[in-house]
Motif scaffolding. Structure first.
Motif, PDB file in Angstrom:
ATOM      1  N   ASP A   1      30.338  35.330  43.235  1.00  0.00           N
ATOM      2  CA  ASP A   1      30.761  36.554  43.900  1.00  0.00           C
ATOM      3  C   ASP A   1      29.552  37.316  44.417  1.00  0.00           C
ATOM      4  OD1 ASP A   1      32.516  38.371  44.925  1.00  0.00           O
ATOM      5  OD2 ASP A   1      33.240  39.119  43.007  1.00  0.00           O
ATOM      6  N   ARG A   2      29.799  38.267  45.261  1.00  0.00           N
ATOM      7  CA  ARG A   2      28.740  39.117  45.804  1.00  0.00           C
ATOM      8  C   ARG A   2      27.989  39.792  44.666  1.00  0.00           C
ATOM      9  NH1 ARG A   2      33.375  39.500  48.604  1.00  0.00           N
ATOM     10  NH2 ARG A   2      33.357  39.152  50.866  1.00  0.00           N
ATOM     11  N   GLY A   3      26.678  39.850  44.811  1.00  0.00           N
ATOM     12  CA  GLY A   3      25.852  40.465  43.789  1.00  0.00           C
ATOM     13  C   GLY A   3      25.463  39.540  42.658  1.00  0.00           C
ATOM     14  N   GLN A   4      25.849  38.269  42.749  1.00  0.00           N
ATOM     15  CA  GLN A   4      25.584  37.327  41.672  1.00  0.00           C
ATOM     16  C   GLN A   4      24.668  36.193  42.107  1.00  0.00           C
ATOM     17  OE1 GLN A   4      29.449  35.853  40.427  1.00  0.00           O
ATOM     18  NE2 GLN A   4      29.564  37.372  38.781  1.00  0.00           N
ATOM     19  N   VAL A   5      23.843  35.745  41.151  1.00  0.00           N
ATOM     20  CA  VAL A   5      23.150  34.465  41.274  1.00  0.00           C
ATOM     21  C   VAL A   5      23.830  33.508  40.310  1.00  0.00           C
ATOM     22  CG1 VAL A   5      21.009  33.187  40.943  1.00  0.00           C
ATOM     23  CG2 VAL A   5      20.936  35.495  41.890  1.00  0.00           C
ATOM     24  N   VAL A   6      24.415  32.458  40.842  1.00  0.00           N
ATOM     25  CA  VAL A   6      25.050  31.428  40.022  1.00  0.00           C
ATOM     26  C   VAL A   6      24.174  30.184  40.083  1.00  0.00           C
ATOM     27  CG1 VAL A   6      27.083  29.976  39.704  1.00  0.00           C
ATOM     28  CG2 VAL A   6      27.356  32.346  40.442  1.00  0.00           C
TER      29      VAL A   6
ATOM     30  N   THR B   1      37.909  28.012  48.156  1.00  0.00           N
ATOM     31  CA  THR B   1      38.411  29.301  48.623  1.00  0.00           C
ATOM     32  C   THR B   1      37.239  30.206  48.956  1.00  0.00           C
ATOM     33  OG1 THR B   1      40.329  29.090  47.151  1.00  0.00           O
ATOM     34  CG2 THR B   1      39.894  31.269  48.069  1.00  0.00           C
ATOM     35  N   TYR B   2      37.284  30.795  50.150  1.00  0.00           N
ATOM     36  CA  TYR B   2      36.215  31.697  50.580  1.00  0.00           C
ATOM     37  C   TYR B   2      36.835  33.045  50.938  1.00  0.00           C
ATOM     38  CZ  TYR B   2      32.281  33.644  53.173  1.00  0.00           C
ATOM     39  OH  TYR B   2      31.261  34.463  53.603  1.00  0.00           O
ATOM     40  N   ALA B   3      36.369  34.091  50.275  1.00  0.00           N
ATOM     41  CA  ALA B   3      36.859  35.458  50.516  1.00  0.00           C
ATOM     42  C   ALA B   3      38.383  35.529  50.427  1.00  0.00           C
ATOM     43  CB  ALA B   3      36.368  35.974  51.863  1.00  0.00           C
ATOM     44  N   GLY B   4      38.947  34.808  49.477  1.00  0.00           N
ATOM     45  CA  GLY B   4      40.381  34.876  49.238  1.00  0.00           C
ATOM     46  C   GLY B   4      41.231  33.941  50.067  1.00  0.00           C
ATOM     47  N   THR B   5      40.608  33.145  50.954  1.00  0.00           N
ATOM     48  CA  THR B   5      41.346  32.230  51.823  1.00  0.00           C
ATOM     49  C   THR B   5      40.921  30.796  51.553  1.00  0.00           C
ATOM     50  OG1 THR B   5      41.484  33.904  53.573  1.00  0.00           O
ATOM     51  CG2 THR B   5      41.867  31.615  54.211  1.00  0.00           C
ATOM     52  N   VAL B   6      41.891  29.912  51.364  1.00  0.00           N
ATOM     53  CA  VAL B   6      41.582  28.491  51.204  1.00  0.00           C
ATOM     54  C   VAL B   6      41.062  27.962  52.541  1.00  0.00           C
ATOM     55  CG1 VAL B   6      42.530  26.203  50.714  1.00  0.00           C
ATOM     56  CG2 VAL B   6      43.299  28.190  49.393  1.00  0.00           C
ATOM     57  N   VAL B   7      39.886  27.335  52.510  1.00  0.00           N
ATOM     58  CA  VAL B   7      39.251  26.872  53.747  1.00  0.00           C
ATOM     59  C   VAL B   7      39.061  25.352  53.700  1.00  0.00           C
ATOM     60  CG1 VAL B   7      38.088  28.969  54.531  1.00  0.00           C
ATOM     61  CG2 VAL B   7      37.055  27.640  52.709  1.00  0.00           C
TER      62      VAL B   7
ATOM     63  N   THR C   1      38.922  39.382  44.077  1.00  0.00           N
ATOM     64  CA  THR C   1      38.746  37.988  44.493  1.00  0.00           C
ATOM     65  C   THR C   1      37.270  37.666  44.665  1.00  0.00           C
ATOM     66  OG1 THR C   1      40.858  38.028  45.651  1.00  0.00           O
ATOM     67  CG2 THR C   1      39.325  36.280  46.231  1.00  0.00           C
ATOM     68  N   ALA C   2      36.823  36.572  44.076  1.00  0.00           N
ATOM     69  CA  ALA C   2      35.433  36.140  44.230  1.00  0.00           C
ATOM     70  C   ALA C   2      35.189  35.668  45.657  1.00  0.00           C
ATOM     71  CB  ALA C   2      35.125  35.024  43.242  1.00  0.00           C
ATOM     72  N   LEU C   3      33.939  35.722  46.089  1.00  0.00           N
ATOM     73  CA  LEU C   3      33.611  35.275  47.444  1.00  0.00           C
ATOM     74  C   LEU C   3      33.828  33.773  47.596  1.00  0.00           C
ATOM     75  CD1 LEU C   3      32.492  36.030  50.231  1.00  0.00           C
ATOM     76  CD2 LEU C   3      30.195  35.554  49.337  1.00  0.00           C
ATOM     77  N   LEU C   4      33.358  32.983  46.619  1.00  0.00           N
ATOM     78  CA  LEU C   4      33.508  31.523  46.667  1.00  0.00           C
ATOM     79  C   LEU C   4      34.118  31.029  45.364  1.00  0.00           C
ATOM     80  CD1 LEU C   4      32.846  28.709  48.004  1.00  0.00           C
ATOM     81  CD2 LEU C   4      30.700  28.783  46.704  1.00  0.00           C
ATOM     82  N   THR C   5      35.191  30.259  45.486  1.00  0.00           N
ATOM     83  CA  THR C   5      35.809  29.627  44.326  1.00  0.00           C
ATOM     84  C   THR C   5      36.022  28.155  44.630  1.00  0.00           C
ATOM     85  OG1 THR C   5      36.966  31.668  43.719  1.00  0.00           O
ATOM     86  CG2 THR C   5      37.765  29.626  42.740  1.00  0.00           C
TER      87      THR C   5
END
Length: 268
Positions: free
Chosen positions: A37-42, A74-80, A2-6
């Motif tokens: 996701d963690r480790g990425q620059v988007v 979605t943040y860390a797999g949870t819809v916020v 799961t990506a950190l932010l979707t």
């Protein structure tokens, strides 16, 4: 994984009232998508007014009361929802603001950085402030200076220091390089690459495509409040034939290095 932010189909509109209490709705974001996701620059790239900064404010739950939001974050797999996002803001999610005016002109840099350290829960804010600034190439003398005594590049490094004092997982960097000399731009971008390599997710909001390509893992192009394409930096090469959307191709071909090529106007 799961990506950190979707962000999926994010839409934001505003209600305005004109003369005679006539009500109208202004659509600012018409469908934005982004994955980081963690480790990425988007890199989120688009012209002024494309909705880049508004997307960052939506992620932070900072939209004004007259805004209406639709879509999914979605943040860390949870819809916020916006309330949950506001609780994450300043802790797990940090904003690096666009304007250098976010620093208090009447307070020393040291006072402001130490306050950030205290808010982040550090027991020794004096030591943490000095160490954090030194890690970004700023000597202890900067602690005694006021913002107007620093260069634009130095102020950007101070803002990065303050934004990361609480060790956030996600950093939203809003137009961090305009007006800076080339050497400072390179240093700021390298700092974001390092933050991502250390395990954070960085969303770089910018209209400077060429600089973004130097550090980004993914480039998201937006236009008129919509995401039109998400591409790897390697797709931005030669004549741009590897790119999918006409707007993305036009943006790439209009860069100085590509001859300022502008599409011919279509007949009415």
């Amino acid at each position: 994984m799961t990506a950190l932010l979707t962000i999926e189909e994010l839409k934001v509109s505003f209600v305005q009232y004109a003369r005679g209490l006539r009500r109208r709705e202004i659509v600012a974001l018409a469908g934005m998508d982004l994955v980081a996701d963690r480790g990425q620059v988007v890199a989120l790239v688009g012209a002024s007014g494309a909705g880049k900064t508004l997307l960052a404010h939506a992620v932070l739950g900072m939209l004004p009361p007259n805004a209406t939001e639709a879509g999914t974050v979605t943040y860390a797999g949870t819809v916020v929802d916006p309330v949950a996002r506001r609780r994450l803001a300043g802790r797990e999610i940090a904003l690096l603001p666009q304007s250098v005016d976010y620093l208090d002109p009447l307070a020393t840099v040291g006072r402001q950085v130490r306050r950030s350290a205290r808010l982040a829960g550090h027991d020794d804010p004096d030591r943490v402030a000095a160490t954090a600034l030194e890690a970004r190439g700023l000597g202890r003398e900067v602690l005694r200076r006021y913002p107007h005594e620093l260069s634009g590049g130095m102020i950007r490094r101070v803002l990065v220091t303050m934004a990361t004092m609480g060790d956030p997982h996600l950093i939203l960097a809003d137009e961090p390089t305009p007006g800076l000399p080339a050497s400072d731009v390179a240093a700021v971008l390298a700092d974001f690459r390092t933050l991502a390599d250390d395990g954070r997710a960085v969303v770089l909001i910018t209209h400077e495509l060429q600089g973004a390509l130097e550090i980004a893992d993914t480039v998201v192009i937006c236009h008129d409040g919509r995401t039109v394409e998400s591409a790897a930096p390697t797709a931005f090469s030669a004549d741009g034939s590897a790119l999918q959307h006409a707007y993305t191709k036009a943006l790439w071909r209009a860069l100085p290095a590509n001859g300022f090529t502008v599409p011919e106007a279509q007949p009415c």
